[in-house]
Design an enzyme around this catalytic site. Structure first.
Site, short mmCIF file in Angstrom:
data_model
loop_
_atom_site.label_atom_id
_atom_site.label_comp_id
_atom_site.label_asym_id
_atom_site.label_seq_id
_atom_site.Cartn_x
_atom_site.Cartn_y
_atom_site.Cartn_z
N GLY A 140 41.33 37.26 52.25
CA GLY A 140 41.06 38.39 51.37
C GLY A 140 40.29 37.93 50.14
N CYS A 182 53.15 46.29 51.03
CA CYS A 182 52.39 46.49 49.79
C CYS A 182 53.38 46.59 48.63
CB CYS A 182 51.56 47.77 49.89
SG CYS A 182 50.72 48.15 48.37
#
Ligand SMILES: Cc1cc2nc3c(=O)[nH]c(=O)nc-3n(C[C@H](O)[C@H](O)[C@H](O)COP(=O)(O)OP(=O)(O)OC[C@H]3O[C@@H](n4cnc5c(N)ncnc54)[C@H](O)[C@@H]3O)c2cc1C
Ligand SMILES: Cc1cc2nc3c(=O)[nH]c(=O)nc-3n(C[C@H](O)[C@H](O)[C@H](O)COP(=O)(O)O)c2cc1C
Lengths: 302, 257
Positions: free
Chosen positions: A264, A129
């Site tokens: 996503g 991330c």
């Protein structure tokens, strides 16, 4: 026709939900499962509750989204209740769960992984991330930290462990080598690409975190190249992520070397049932070309 | 593009001691009940319903809304929207039940329905006389019944008590409601008793506003309040088990009512 086997686990199809999209609650995961995903990946879950960054946490740009959610999650103990609530139903539907986790160090990763293990089929380590300081890419940009985190989790759990990699590094092979040496069972690539957008009238970055991670169409070529390089260098299965909107995109990742894919941002562009649409498109292609799924994985390298 | 449009505040109206309306320099093609994410650079970005094509009415409850209330004419805000579902008219006679700041989306619905020839009765509730919102706009669009908790104006008591009273006498084709969830839960129960279709506007903690981050998903079917809502028909509510029971905070932790 789309059935696959990764690390001894059967999947109904190779089109999965990526972490962080609709994954904050059990019921949202169930909704995506009904949308045709072969597996659903949870939001990245940590030890303690985390409200995430302030808004704006997301903004659209040409080619996709910039996001800096900041890993919001209710903490592993409460999140397990979310999974428990839908586990039986997903089993009945034959849908697997990938438990994405994060932590600040190897102990925290191992602790969360141990708690998660019983309720998921695979554990995915978010060491990628780009916008949570001290977490995610802070680890995944450093081969030594990546090694120790993966090693610790591998020691702690029995389910297969996949490491999710960040493209924001000079040499992806160096990092991948470290996590493969640590014994991970597979690789997931890619997480978002660092980026920023400034509103010229407000004269400020739009995201409250100032920068974030780019996802969507724009990052597909980056993801394809990473998956290509991983396939050339390692034997573990690869899950391709980044900019997949259609069956054609998924097939491109598979030809580069991915055994499965995750979606996503595509959920926004094509709806919660994008998984079923992409599966249908893959089937059409395979029929047209008279190929099997197995045959296309890595075919572009031949 | 899902990004804020920078608008300038043209005028600020003090509606009540706790509510201000911000009129901006751009018009949005919204439908009653839809919302936008309002961005205060450097502060946060949060959801607010349109109170007209170019305004938002904001109740001061915490840090963000306090910062909103400190804005001056000429200041800028970012507006991202309109988002979500909206109130839809059905039949000839509609009963609207609004509590507190819930009057903001309801007044836009009542105005729109009345323009389309629907006969409207609004039950408007607030804590006290000073907190009653949009009295003139409601009166122009039909009959208005006022309730205050302290009895400082109109009927003393809850909107739902007034609602029961009215339903004993009259028949309606549709009920719409926005306000505290506990009030809306009662409105829905009463509507079901009388077998009248109902639409409610729900609130949940929102982040992306466009149905992908999963923050405002409600149990058990994972409907997104920002995209599948905020306005839900009663039959959809049956799939929202948490309605009137609990919600989730910014981390996703459950908070029980
Ligand atoms: C679809 C929708 C339409 C709304 N329309 C209006 C309106 O027209 N006028 C109005 O005054 N208010 C409206 N609200 C509520 C408004 O968003 C909150 O009052 C505001 O976010 C509070 O922020 P704060 O920092 O001042 O208060 P806080 O102290 O942070 O919070 C106070 C309350 O607001 C809720 N809240 C805080 N942040 C958010 C968020 N990001 N999303 C949703 N709820 C939040 C909290 O759960 C809490 O219950 C609406 C909410 C939604 C979901
Ligand atoms: C809103 C949002 C939240 C995300 N949250 C996470 C997360 O919690 N953990 C993670 O590993 N990846 C997270 N990601 C990255 C995605 O899983 C994925 O790697 C990336 O978006 C690229 O795929 P896409 O182009 O299909 O969106 C997030 C992406 C988005 C858009």
């Amino acid at each position: 026709m789309l059935k696959i086997n990764l690390c001894g686990i059967e999947f109904r199809n190779p089109v999965f939900l990526a972490s962080g999209i609709m994954g904050e609650t059990g019921s949202a995961l169930k909704r995506i499962a009904k949308g045709g995903a072969g597996a659903v990946t949870t939001k990245s879950i940590g030890l303690n509750p985390n409200p995430g960054h302030r808004n704006p946490t997301i903004v659209e740009v040409y080619g996709g989204f910039l996001n800096a959610m900041g890993l919001p999650n209710p903490g592993i103990d409460e999140y397990l209740e979310e999974i428990k609530g839908v586990r039986d139903e997903l089993n009945r539907m034959d849908i697997r769960i990938i438990g994405s986790i994060y932590g600040k160090d190897e102990e925290e990763f191992a602790e969360v992984a141990k708690k998660m293990e019983e309720y998921v089929d695979i554990i995915e380590l978010n060491i990628s991330c780009p916008h949570a300081k001290g977490y995610g890419a802070t680890i995944g940009q450093n081969p030594d930290l990546s090694y120790s985190v993966c090693k610790a989790v591998k020691k702690a759990v029995k389910v297969p462990v996949f490491a999710k990699l960040t493209p924001n590094v000079t040499d992806i092979i160096e990092i991948a080598q470290a996590v493969v040496d640590a014994g991970v069972d597979g690789l997931v690539a890619i997480n978002t690409v660092r980026g920023m957008a400034i509103d010229i009238k407000a004269k400020k970055p739009i995201l409250a975190n100032k920068f974030g991670g780019l996802s969507g169409r724009a990052i597909k070529p980056i993801g394809i190249k990473v998956v290509w390089d991983l396939y050339e260098n390692f034997d573990v299965p690869i899950i391709g992520v980044g900019g997949i909107m259609s069956g054609e995109d998924a097939i491109e990742y598979m030809m580069a070397g991915a055994s499965a894919v995750q979606i996503g941002s595509g959920v926004y562009y094509r709806g919660y049932d994008i998984f079923k649409k992409v599966c249908d498109e893959i089937i059409n292609f395979l029929k047209e070309e008279n190929l099997t799924l197995k045959e296309i994985v890595g075919i572009a390298h031949e | 593009m899902e990004k804020p449009v920078i608008c300038r505040i043209k005028e600020i109206i003090e509606e009540s001691p706790t509510v201000k309306t911000f009129i901006i320099d751009k018009d949005f093609d919204f439908k009653p009940g839809q919302f936008a994410m309002l961005w205060l650079p450097g502060v946060d970005e949060k959801p607010f319903g349109f109170s007209s094509k170019n305004s938002f009415s904001v109740a001061r409850v915490g840090n963000f809304t306090k910062k909103m209330h400190e804005l001056k004419e000429g200041d800028i805000i970012g507006v991202r929207g309109p988002y979500g579902t909206y109130f839809e008219p059905m039949g000839d006679k509609v009963l609207a039940v609004a509590g507190g700041i819930g009057a903001a989306p309801i007044v836009t619905a009542v105005e729109e329905f009345s323009k389309q020839g629907v006969e409207i009765t609004t039950i408007l509730g607030a804590r006290s006389k000073e907190e009653l919102l949009f009295l003139d706009r409601f009166k122009k669009s039909g009959r208005l019944e006022i309730c205050t908790d302290d009895g400082s104006f109109g009927f003393k008591g809850f909107t739902t008590e007034k609602m029961k009273e009215i339903l004993k006498e009259e028949r309606f084709d549709l009920i719409i409601t926005c306000g505290p969830e506990i009030m809306m839960k009662k409105v829905v129960d009463i509507a079901n008793e009388y077998n009248i279709p109902v639409q409610v506007s729900m609130e949940r903690y929102m982040k992306c506003g466009i149905g992908i981050c999963g923050q405002c998903c409600v149990d058990d079917e994972g409907l997104c309040v920002c995209k599948d809502g905020p306005v839900f028909w009663g039959d959809k509510l049956k799939f929202i088990k948490e309605f009137g029971k609990y919600k989730r905070d910014a981390s996703g932790k459950k908070i029980y009512y």
